[in-house]
Design an enzyme around this catalytic site. Structure first.
Site, PDB file in Angstrom:
ATOM      1  N   TYR A  35      10.499   7.841 -18.292  1.00  0.00           N
ATOM      2  CA  TYR A  35      11.121   8.875 -19.143  1.00  0.00           C
ATOM      3  C   TYR A  35      10.100   9.985 -19.399  1.00  0.00           C
ATOM      4  CZ  TYR A  35      13.338  11.334 -22.991  1.00  0.00           C
ATOM      5  OH  TYR A  35      13.875  12.326 -23.785  1.00  0.00           O
TER       6      TYR A  35
ATOM      7  N   ALA B  66      28.002  14.991 -26.902  1.00  0.00           N
ATOM      8  CA  ALA B  66      27.323  14.281 -27.997  1.00  0.00           C
ATOM      9  C   ALA B  66      26.060  15.049 -28.375  1.00  0.00           C
ATOM     10  CB  ALA B  66      26.946  12.863 -27.559  1.00  0.00           C
TER      11      ALA B  66
ATOM     12  N   ASN C 186      20.634  20.553 -21.039  1.00  0.00           N
ATOM     13  CA  ASN C 186      20.450  19.579 -22.118  1.00  0.00           C
ATOM     14  C   ASN C 186      20.762  18.153 -21.676  1.00  0.00           C
ATOM     15  OD1 ASN C 186      20.555  18.616 -25.050  1.00  0.00           O
ATOM     16  ND2 ASN C 186      22.676  18.293 -24.389  1.00  0.00           N
TER      17      ASN C 186
ATOM     18  N   LYS D 265      10.231  14.054 -18.245  1.00  0.00           N
ATOM     19  CA  LYS D 265      10.137  15.165 -19.206  1.00  0.00           C
ATOM     20  C   LYS D 265       8.874  16.007 -18.956  1.00  0.00           C
ATOM     21  CE  LYS D 265      14.066  14.678 -21.337  1.00  0.00           C
ATOM     22  NZ  LYS D 265      15.104  15.731 -21.268  1.00  0.00           N
TER      23      LYS D 265
ATOM     24  N   ASP E  66      29.235  14.657 -13.204  1.00  0.00           N
ATOM     25  CA  ASP E  66      27.966  13.963 -13.378  1.00  0.00           C
ATOM     26  C   ASP E  66      26.873  14.840 -12.759  1.00  0.00           C
ATOM     27  OD1 ASP E  66      25.731  12.226 -13.061  1.00  0.00           O
ATOM     28  OD2 ASP E  66      27.053  10.486 -12.998  1.00  0.00           O
TER      29      ASP E  66
END
Ligand SMILES: NC(=O)c1ccc[n+]([C@@H]2O[C@H](COP(=O)([O-])OP(=O)(O)OC[C@H]3O[C@@H](n4cnc5c(N)ncnc54)[C@H](OP(=O)(O)O)[C@@H]3O)[C@@H](O)[C@H]2O)c1
Length: 256
Positions: A158, A17, A92, A162, A65
């Site tokens: 999150y 995706a 990614n 990052k 996974d």
């Protein structure tokens, strides 16, 4: 149709995706051999068949996974000899889960984000490194986020994962200098992919509201940028790149 002059081999995680799928398309057009990964086997097969038919690409699909260290090592450790040189690795695969204040956030969501965005990236990179070291022009591209540059309300873990991608990209650039491996971190702002649908756990209305009232980035924008920065001369490395749509100034301010 089989291609005779390969541009090189690229391994893209999370190619079922969004950015990963768009990158697969871009690099197939650019004559690369592709190793594409993700958990959804059917989507990988559809992608691979389309790229083979449309561009005559050589495509290897690996369904695993990235949170599973043993599965990651088994998938990447077992590559046949003709896939054992990798020129570009794009880390990614990743996700945000939930958007809640620190004291209310679901701790299972935190674990999934840490395991995917940070630990998965580490597992994949370690497993791919022997193949990258066989390349004459090895390049690692890590997909971070603007959330890895500035924290925002309800972004807590999150943002932390990052920020970790930002830090580990800098560390890789230092530690892999001896191996002449380029390391680039791309930090996108808001981009319309499956990202918000995943973050809001299938709530289409809330996901759509994230992109309402302005023109966000699309996956092809990040694919085009990835193509550009991997095609530069051997002595040039873009280290770090924050990319937003024109309507986004930082992690929270939009012109809507
Ligand atoms: N879209 C944005 O606004 C945005 C902004 C900044 C950064 N990013 C980052 O960009 C990257 C790609 O996101 P996207 O926007 O393209 O989202 P997306 O459309 O949801 O795609 C995410 C991809 O990651 C894969 N993935 C997720 N968890 C995985 C796991 N445990 N193992 C293997 N693959 C996994 C998914 O594949 P399967 O589900 O098939 O496993 C999918 O192919 C992520 O790291 C994200 O954090 C996105």
């Amino acid at each position: 149709m089989m291609k005779t002059n390969s541009g090189g081999t690229i391994l893209i995680t999370g190619a079922t995706a969004g950015f990963g799928a768009a990158m697969a398309e871009k690099f197939a057009q650019g004559n690369y051999r592709l190793i594409v990964t993700g958990r959804r086997a059917e989507k990988l097969e559809v992608l691979a068949n389309r790229l083979k038919t449309q561009y005559g690409s050589e495509v290897l699909t690996l369904c695993f996974d990235v949170r599973d260290k043993a599965a990651t090592e088994a998938a990447l450790g077992g590559l046949s000899v003709d896939w054992q040189q990798i020129d570009i690795l794009v880390n990614n695969a990743g996700l945000a889960l939930g958007r809640d204040h620190f004291d209310q956030a679901n701790m299972d969501d935190w674990e999934v984000m840490i395991d995917t965005n940070l630990k998965g990236l580490l597992y994949v990179t370690r497993a791919a490194l022997p193949y990258l070291k066989k390349s004459a022009r090895p390049h690692i591209v890590n997909i971070g986020s603007i959330a890895g540059k500035e924290v925002y309300e309800k972004g807590n873990v999150y943002c932390a994962t990052k920020h970790a991608v930002d830090a580990i990209s800098k560390s890789m650039r230092i530690d892999l200098l001896k191996d002449k491996i380029k390391v680039t971190a791309i930090h996108p702002g808001a981009a319309e992919t499956e990202f918000s649908l995943v973050r809001f756990k299938g709530d289409q209305q809330t996901a759509a509201s994230v992109y309402a009232g302005y023109e966000p980035l699309v996956a092809a924008d990040i694919a085009d940028i990835t193509w550009y920065l991997t095609q530069l001369p051997a002595h040039v490395c873009i280290n770090d790149l924050v990319v937003t749509c024109t309507a986004q100034a930082n992690s929270t301010l939009f012109n809507k």
